[in-house]
Write a protein that holds these residues in place. Structure first.
Motif, PDB file in Angstrom:
ATOM      1  N   GLN A   1       0.833  -1.199   0.000  1.00  0.00           N
ATOM      2  CA  GLN A   1       0.000   0.000   0.000  1.00  0.00           C
ATOM      3  C   GLN A   1       0.872   1.256   0.000  1.00  0.00           C
TER       4      GLN A   1
ATOM      5  N   TRP B   1      -4.233  -0.937  -5.371  1.00  0.00           N
ATOM      6  CA  TRP B   1      -4.444  -1.243  -3.955  1.00  0.00           C
ATOM      7  C   TRP B   1      -5.860  -0.853  -3.542  1.00  0.00           C
ATOM      8  N   TYR B   2      -6.440   0.113  -4.246  1.00  0.00           N
ATOM      9  CA  TYR B   2      -7.725   0.712  -3.855  1.00  0.00           C
ATOM     10  C   TYR B   2      -8.877   0.367  -4.792  1.00  0.00           C
TER      11      TYR B   2
ATOM     12  N   SER C   1       2.013   5.108   0.536  1.00  0.00           N
ATOM     13  CA  SER C   1       1.679   6.092   1.561  1.00  0.00           C
ATOM     14  C   SER C   1       1.118   7.344   0.922  1.00  0.00           C
TER      15      SER C   1
ATOM     16  N   ASP D   1      -5.264   7.471  -0.769  1.00  0.00           N
ATOM     17  CA  ASP D   1      -6.474   6.792  -0.317  1.00  0.00           C
ATOM     18  C   ASP D   1      -7.542   6.974  -1.383  1.00  0.00           C
ATOM     19  N   ARG D   2      -8.681   6.319  -1.195  1.00  0.00           N
ATOM     20  CA  ARG D   2      -9.733   6.366  -2.215  1.00  0.00           C
ATOM     21  C   ARG D   2     -10.267   7.773  -2.422  1.00  0.00           C
ATOM     22  N   GLU D   3     -10.366   8.536  -1.341  1.00  0.00           N
ATOM     23  CA  GLU D   3     -10.898   9.895  -1.463  1.00  0.00           C
ATOM     24  C   GLU D   3      -9.996  10.754  -2.348  1.00  0.00           C
ATOM     25  N   ARG D   4      -8.702  10.670  -2.112  1.00  0.00           N
ATOM     26  CA  ARG D   4      -7.762  11.457  -2.910  1.00  0.00           C
ATOM     27  C   ARG D   4      -7.780  10.998  -4.365  1.00  0.00           C
TER      28      ARG D   4
END
Length: 252
Positions: free
Chosen positions: A27, A70-71, A29, A32-35
């Motif tokens: 994953q 990853w997402y 660093s 994330d999904r939101e970004r």
């Protein structure tokens, strides 16, 4: 809604427990999904649906394309996330507020949806490809249903009334979005583009004859700018549809 090409009705990023197919090697660093979703919306706005790719999105985020897996499993997952993120822009009225008239709430919902479609031209094709079961799309659908129920239609007429209003808005907003996307690269304002287009029309014999018949209608519509003309047409058409709902309620 129709499904995306190569996808079954069960394929949705919102389906919990769906088997994930993408390979993952660690994953990254700061991601994330939101970004990822926010970047997807920005990229779709800037470059359009045809140019959108996992590789292009990864470059926008300054990560490797494999990091995205990853997402999400596929590009369609990203598009489905972006679609629902756009629905989050809609301000929804409280359908249980008895102090607000259902007609005004319906007008507000229809106007907001039109503006959303025009603002994001990539949204309308995606709304026809996916199930639209993200939380924001569902919240919009739920509020629309509750507002239209307040009109007093029999239960069997509610979905037809929703279709009449929001399929009209979908079509109007889609064409409006295409129009503004078409002129985006010309360096012209909407009014300048419209004036040039009308000049071309006047030079084509068959088209000019047809347009000549409608010039009095266009003059009667009024509006000094393209925006004013579009707003007048949209408002009048929406009023016709709401009057139709009222007429059906009066029929009993």
């Amino acid at each position: 809604m129709t499904k995306a090409a190569g996808r079954s009705a069960r394929d949705s990023v919102w389906r919990e427990g769906r088997p994930r197919r993408g390979g993952r090697s660690g994953q990254p660093s700061g991601l994330d999904r939101e970004r990822i979703t926010e970047a997807s919306v920005r990229l779709l706005d800037a470059e359009g649906l045809a140019k959108f790719s996992m590789r292009r999105l990864a470059a926008e985020l300054d990560v490797t394309a494999m990091s995205l897996y990853w997402y999400v499993d596929t590009k369609d997952d990203l598009l489905e996330l972006a679609l629902d993120a756009a629905f989050a822009e809609l301000r929804l009225p409280d359908p249980e507020n008895a102090d607000e008239d259902w007609r005004e709430q319906l007008r507000a919902l229809a106007t907001a949806y039109r503006e959303l479609l025009a603002r994001h031209p990539w949204l309308s094709p995606l709304a026809g490809r996916f199930l639209n079961i993200g939380p924001n799309a569902l919240a919009f659908s739920r509020v629309v249903q509750r507002v239209v129920r307040r009109a007093g239609l029999p239960a069997h007429g509610v979905t037809g009334a929703i279709a009449a209003v929001f399929q009209f808005v979908y079509g109007f907003g889609t064409i409006e979005g295409h129009f503004f996307a078409r002129i985006a690269d010309t360096g012209l304002s909407p009014d300048e583009y419209f004036e040039q287009a009308m000049s071309v029309v006047d030079e084509v014999p068959g088209t000019a004859d047809v347009m000549k018949e409608s010039k009095d209608l266009m003059a009667a519509r009024g509006g000094d700018t393209v925006t004013e003309m579009l707003d007048r047409d949209f408002t009048f058409a929406l009023d016709l549809l709401i009057a139709g709902i009222e007429a059906m309620v009066a029929r009993g």
